[in-house]
Design an enzyme around this catalytic site. Structure first.
Site, mmCIF file in Angstrom:
data_model
loop_
_atom_site.group_PDB
_atom_site.id
_atom_site.type_symbol
_atom_site.label_atom_id
_atom_site.label_comp_id
_atom_site.label_asym_id
_atom_site.label_seq_id
_atom_site.Cartn_x
_atom_site.Cartn_y
_atom_site.Cartn_z
ATOM 1 N N GLU A 71 0.820 -1.210 0.000
ATOM 2 C CA GLU A 71 0.000 0.000 0.000
ATOM 3 C C GLU A 71 0.860 1.269 0.000
ATOM 4 O O GLU A 71 0.560 2.221 -0.703
ATOM 5 C CB GLU A 71 -0.904 -0.037 1.243
ATOM 6 C CG GLU A 71 -1.868 1.113 1.370
ATOM 7 C CD GLU A 71 -3.083 0.982 0.454
ATOM 8 O OE1 GLU A 71 -3.072 0.093 -0.409
ATOM 9 O OE2 GLU A 71 -4.017 1.786 0.608
ATOM 10 N N ASP A 72 1.934 1.261 0.766
ATOM 11 C CA ASP A 72 2.647 2.523 1.020
ATOM 12 C C ASP A 72 4.032 2.638 0.402
ATOM 13 O O ASP A 72 4.676 3.674 0.532
ATOM 14 C CB ASP A 72 2.794 2.734 2.542
ATOM 15 C CG ASP A 72 1.449 2.902 3.226
ATOM 16 O OD1 ASP A 72 0.486 3.224 2.516
ATOM 17 O OD2 ASP A 72 1.366 2.702 4.441
#
Ligand code: MN
Length: 726
Positions: free
Chosen positions: A76-77
């Protein structure tokens, strides 16, 4: 921040066979990927996944789950991809990371209770592996522990609200009390700091009043009595959490004054027999408070919780709550599913050495059982037997409202679930921003945007793919209304026809209430619908209107009647009644020219408005155009054993070789088989072959089959088949 070797040591303490190499690689990979990213606290971002992994070790999780915790925010990051994670750490870890990533994308928006419940179910449904949920809970726990670093109060409030409404109940459902209590306490402090403060003040006061000394004396006395009976027990007094005290105060609308309102005593003994033994001692020494004894050992709570609970007027006349349990029950109470996980895991590894799939599957099933059985009564009503939780999908409206639907549900089901009118007027649907066919099956997390038109009405077509009872009922109701209209028109046309044949005018004024009552109809409309649907004979209505035309009773006839003008259109005008069952008496009858049904064929009737019934063979391609109007279909069949004296037309599609005499051979073969050619048309002529269509008078389908068989045995005839459509 936990150090790398500390993490490994913690895992090894409960799982000596752990994959040390994999955990080390996940540690390094996550650290590299998150790089210099910082948290709101100013710490390196990597401290977060590491702490989450630390929480997972408290739950004694396996290597894959620990690695998932370390990697849970990388996709996600950071620049990491799922493919890369799969290549580096294998399918299992990739699947788990993917699950956690997907969960993180869902955002809770409304504080409505039902919505919250659906949201919890959505999260469970998306956590196909229980470890996904455990990582998510550990993730949330660490985020809550660091919540105070987030500068924006609104954001802190939203996260706290989500925690108390979604994640704490989830932790409770799967029995992880420790996490549940901590999540609640932090969220409580954020959402209602004054209440928490005042409870804390009160707790401090009670302690200062000598509460602590009292607790010590109570433990001492219990300990003494129980060891006198020869039982070794560990006894402690535990303050209830501030949030649970507050909830109880709210629920009962009381303030807390008593020690029993805030303290619970726990007696831990070595086995079940000693649990009951200890209970007997307590009950023998102190007066019990009626109605407070609960045996969760013989009857565990749905989430698996086991313990004995009782309340007695104990030492120094203090009313106290006592819980008695074994160490194993205690661990289960604290860790819930996670405790089971680690027990069963070590057990399974010891005996089978690697049947991971079966084990996981069982775990999933048990989780599902827990979820199912803790539902509230209204949920049980709502989710009928067929629509149980694991058969559900959860979708969002554009406003973020969560709609729970049975698996297999389509945008039409969705629309009807939101509102009946929305369903009725649906013309199209967008799912996640893309226009999709209305029969597409929705999946968890889909956002569905329904396009409507005021002039739209439900399509009978929809009934073939909708799965919810509500959508089905609405569509059927609409179809029924349409059908009533059709029957009304049909009935009127049929009655008009009979009257016209007999030289009378149709006049609705003749059908007053009294007249209609003879046919068990309340008014002219019901009478006509009755005729149209075949419950009332139009001829009988005519006879009641004009009794002088009723013929003298003859010998009983079959209920199969064909009205005169149509008979002319039938074969050769012979007058024998059609040997077909299931027809509406008095209704006009045609044989479809597309498929030429023969006695012996499986047939269906199609009601043609104003034209009576057309009979098709069941495999006729033309029938497809009536698929949308099931109300027009009649279940009919040839009377069995009825030898039809009439001839019927059978249509053949034939290809013959273009050679001298082949046409002669063809007619000879048909003639020898007892068929009589009535029409022949050449449809295609090539150098070598002729295609033609031949109509033959035959007795029935078997007769035609015999002719076809004879033709197929003839070398000049290349191909022969029955016509199935025009
Ligand atoms: Mn995270």
């Amino acid at each position: 921040m936990i150090r790398q070797y500390e993490l490994i040591d913690r895992i090894k303490a409960y799982d000596p066979d752990m994959d040390e190499d994999m955990v080390n690689r996940a540690y390094v990979y996550a650290m590299k990927m998150h790089g210099a990213q910082k948290r709101a606290s100013g710490d390196l971002y990597f401290s977060h996944p590491l702490e989450v992994a630390g929480i997972m070790t408290e739950m004694k999780m396996d290597t894959a789950a620990i690695c998932t915790a370390l990697l849970h925010d990388t996709v996600e990051d950071t620049l990491a991809t799922l493919d890369e994670i799969r290549a580096l750490f294998g399918d299992e870890v990739a699947r788990l990371v993917d699950g956690v990533t997907k969960l993180s994308k869902i955002e809770f928006q409304s504080a409505q209770e039902k919505q919250a419940e659906n949201f919890r179910k959505l999260i469970l449904a998306m956590s196909e592996d229980i470890r996904v949920l455990l990582v998510k809970l550990a993730d949330r726990l660490h985020n809550m522990r660091t919540l105070h670093y987030i500068p924006k109060p609104e954001k802190r409030k939203r996260i706290a609200m989500e925690t108390i409404e979604i994640y704490a109940p989830l932790a409770e459902r799967i029995g992880i009390h420790k996490i549940k209590e901590e999540l609640e306490d932090i969220a409580f402090g954020e959402l209602n700091p004054e209440a928490r403060e005042s409870i804390q003040t009160r707790l401090n006061f009670l302690r200062a009043e000598g509460g602590e000394a009292v607790v010590g004396r109570i433990i001492g006395e219990l300990q003494k009595k129980i060891s006198e009976a020869g039982i070794t027990a560990e006894i402690n007094g535990r303050e209830k959490t501030r949030y649970s005290i507050w909830k109880k105060m709210q629920r009962k609308n009381i303030s807390f004054e008593q020690l029993s309102d805030i303290m619970a005593f726990r007696i831990i003994v070595k086995d079940i027999a000693e649990c009951y033994h200890a209970l007997g001692i307590i009950h023998g020494l102190y007066p019990t408070v009626p109605g407070r004894f609960k045996d969760y050992i013989s009857l565990p709570k749905p989430n698996g919780y086991r313990s004995l609970h009782t309340t007695v007027i104990g030492p120094e006349n203090h009313r106290i709550e006592v819980q008695i349990r074994t160490p194993e029950m205690h661990e289960e109470a604290e860790l819930g599913v996670a405790a089971h996980w680690s027990y069963k895991q070590t057990g399974a590894v010891a005996q089978a050495g690697g049947k991971t799939d079966g084990r996981q599957y069982r775990w999933l099933r048990e989780l599902m059982d827990i979820v199912e059985h803790t539902g509230k009564p209204e949920e049980f009503l709502e989710n009928t037997k067929l629509e149980l939780f694991q058969d559900q999908v959860f979708c969002f409206t554009p406003n973020g409202d969560l709609i729970a639907l049975p698996r297999g549900a389509t945008p039409i089901d969705f629309a009807y679930a939101v509102h009946s009118t929305l369903g009725d007027q649906t013309v199209g649907a967008k799912v996640n921003g893309r226009i999709i066919p209305l029969n597409t099956q929705l999946v968890n997390g889909d956002q569905v945007d329904i396009t409507t038109s005021k002039s739209q009405t439900p399509s009978p077509n929809w009934e073939r793919f909708v799965v919810t009872g509500k959508a089905k009922a609405r569509i059927r109701r609409f179809v029924r209304q349409q059908q009533q209209k059709e029957y009304l028109n049909l009935g009127k046309a049929m009655l008009q026809k009979v009257l016209k044949q007999e030289g009378y005018d149709y006049n609705e004024r003749n059908f007053g209430a009294d007249f209609c009552r003879q046919f068990k109809a309340n008014n002219a409309e019901e009478l006509l619908v009755g005729i149209g649907s075949g419950h009332i004979s139009s001829r009988e209505v005519f006879y009641r209107l004009h009794p002088e035309h009723r013929p003298a009773p003859a010998q009983p006839t079959l209920q199969t009647i064909v009205t005169t003008p149509e008979k002319k259109t039938l074969q050769k005008g012979k007058s024998a009644p059609m040997p077909i069952k299931g027809l509406i008496p008095g209704m006009a009858l045609h044989f479809a020219r597309c498929c030429h049904p023969l006695p012996g064929d499986r047939i269906v009737g199609i009601v043609m408005s104003g034209k009576g019934v057309t009979i098709h063979t069941i495999d006729c391609e033309t029938l497809e155009s009536f698929a949308d109007t099931p109300e027009r279909w009649l279940d009919i069949a040839w009377e069995e054993g009825e030898d039809s004296p009439e001839s019927h037309i059978g249509r053949l599609i034939v290809t013959i070789a273009n050679t001298p005499g082949s046409l002669g051979t063809l007619s000879t073969v048909i003639g020898k088989s007892g068929g009589n050619i009535t029409n022949l048309k050449i449809t295609n002529r090539s150098l070598d072959f002729w295609d033609m269509m031949i109509d033959v008078y035959v007795r029935d389908s078997k007769h035609l089959s015999d002719i076809i068989a004879a033709m197929r045995a003839t070398p000049e005839i290349t191909a022969v088949n029955r016509a199935r459509s025009r």
